[in-house]
Design a protein around this motif. Structure first.
Motif, PDB file in Angstrom:
ATOM      1  N   LYS A   1       0.822  -1.206   0.037  1.00 23.22           N
ATOM      2  CA  LYS A   1       0.018   0.019  -0.060  1.00 23.22           C
ATOM      3  C   LYS A   1       0.879   1.333   0.071  1.00 23.22           C
ATOM      4  O   LYS A   1       1.829   1.578   0.822  1.00 23.22           O
ATOM      5  N   CYS A   2       0.561   2.118  -0.978  1.00 21.11           N
ATOM      6  CA  CYS A   2       1.215   3.408  -0.984  1.00 21.11           C
ATOM      7  C   CYS A   2       0.700   4.485   0.253  1.00 21.11           C
ATOM      8  O   CYS A   2      -0.363   4.582   0.368  1.00 21.11           O
ATOM      9  N   GLN A   3       1.689   4.737   0.973  1.00 20.76           N
ATOM     10  CA  GLN A   3       1.319   5.786   2.133  1.00 20.76           C
ATOM     11  C   GLN A   3       1.556   7.116   1.735  1.00 20.76           C
ATOM     12  O   GLN A   3       2.523   7.661   2.253  1.00 20.76           O
TER      13      GLN A   3
ATOM     14  N   GLU B   1      -7.878   2.712  -2.249  1.00 24.49           N
ATOM     15  CA  GLU B   1      -6.512   2.822  -1.697  1.00 24.49           C
ATOM     16  C   GLU B   1      -5.609   2.157  -2.864  1.00 24.49           C
ATOM     17  O   GLU B   1      -5.865   1.776  -3.970  1.00 24.49           O
ATOM     18  N   ALA B   2      -4.223   2.827  -3.044  1.00 24.29           N
ATOM     19  CA  ALA B   2      -3.116   2.817  -3.876  1.00 24.29           C
ATOM     20  C   ALA B   2      -2.100   2.055  -3.544  1.00 24.29           C
ATOM     21  O   ALA B   2      -1.796   2.132  -2.526  1.00 24.29           O
TER      22      ALA B   2
ATOM     23  N   ARG C   1      -6.121   5.679   2.848  1.00 27.09           N
ATOM     24  CA  ARG C   1      -7.431   5.241   1.913  1.00 27.09           C
ATOM     25  C   ARG C   1      -8.519   6.481   1.905  1.00 27.09           C
ATOM     26  O   ARG C   1      -8.612   7.245   2.867  1.00 27.09           O
ATOM     27  N   TYR C   2      -9.140   6.602   0.804  1.00 26.43           N
ATOM     28  CA  TYR C   2      -9.960   7.724   0.510  1.00 26.43           C
ATOM     29  C   TYR C   2     -11.527   7.259   0.609  1.00 26.43           C
ATOM     30  O   TYR C   2     -11.573   6.519  -0.060  1.00 26.43           O
TER      31      TYR C   2
ATOM     32  N   LYS D   1     -10.589  -0.635  -5.056  1.00 22.82           N
ATOM     33  CA  LYS D   1     -11.959  -0.235  -4.482  1.00 22.82           C
ATOM     34  C   LYS D   1     -12.424  -1.481  -3.490  1.00 22.82           C
ATOM     35  O   LYS D   1     -12.771  -2.320  -3.768  1.00 22.82           O
ATOM     36  N   ASN D   2     -12.725  -0.923  -2.239  1.00 22.44           N
ATOM     37  CA  ASN D   2     -13.261  -1.748  -1.196  1.00 22.44           C
ATOM     38  C   ASN D   2     -12.361  -3.121  -1.381  1.00 22.44           C
ATOM     39  O   ASN D   2     -13.004  -4.272  -1.011  1.00 22.44           O
TER      40      ASN D   2
END
Length: 156
Positions: free
Chosen positions: A41-43, A130-131, A62-63, A94-95
């Motif tokens: 995960k990109c922080q 999330e990226a 996350r957005y 997504k989710n």
């Protein structure tokens, strides 16, 4: 000039919320170590803007938009020194499920930017984005501070 005149989309007003505030932009404040052969995960921990406070830049990264609609999502993560003949990719989930992958095969040992831009529909309550980034260099690489995550609501 904002994003909406650029795309020629005039968003409809949502009840109790300003559509113009449904947006965010964040980047890395410093390098993040990315383990080889592991989607990480990109922080994106440094926000440029997030007027509604929908992006978590401290724990989940996350957005979760609070306004339903169609969103333009752009991700441009940069990995340092991905080796000759190796590859990398950036993802948006997504989710928890992958909905976009930007892949780049690499022909030389250089910094590699992977990602892309796309549209996604969000429900404004439980959906989140999330990226992630991946590489197969063979040893850890860094996600550099030059990468971004940008999300903007275009309309209902």
């Amino acid at each position: 000039m904002g994003l909406f005149p650029l795309f020629g989309v005039a968003p409809k007003a949502a009840a109790g919320a300003s559509n113009d505030d449904a947006r965010m932009s964040a980047k890395r404040g410093s390098n993040q170590a990315i383990t080889t052969a592991t989607a990480t995960k990109c922080q994106f921990d440094t926000e440029t803007f997030d007027p509604k406070g929908d992006y978590d830049n401290a724990t989940n990264y996350r957005y979760t938009p609070s306004v339903a609609g169609v969103y333009l999502v752009s991700i441009t993560p940069t990995l340092t020194d991905v080796g000759d003949g190796k590859f990398a990719y950036g993802q948006i989930r997504k989710n928890g499920s992958t909905i976009m992958t930007g892949y780049k095969g690499n022909g030389m040992a250089i910094d590699t930017t992977v990602g892309g831009a796309f549209l996604v529909e969000m429900n404004g309550t439980t959906d989140y984005l999330e990226a992630f980034v991946y590489h197969n260099h063979g040893s850890n690489r860094n996600l550099s501070a030059s990468g971004w995550l940008d999300i903007h609501r275009l309309g209902a």
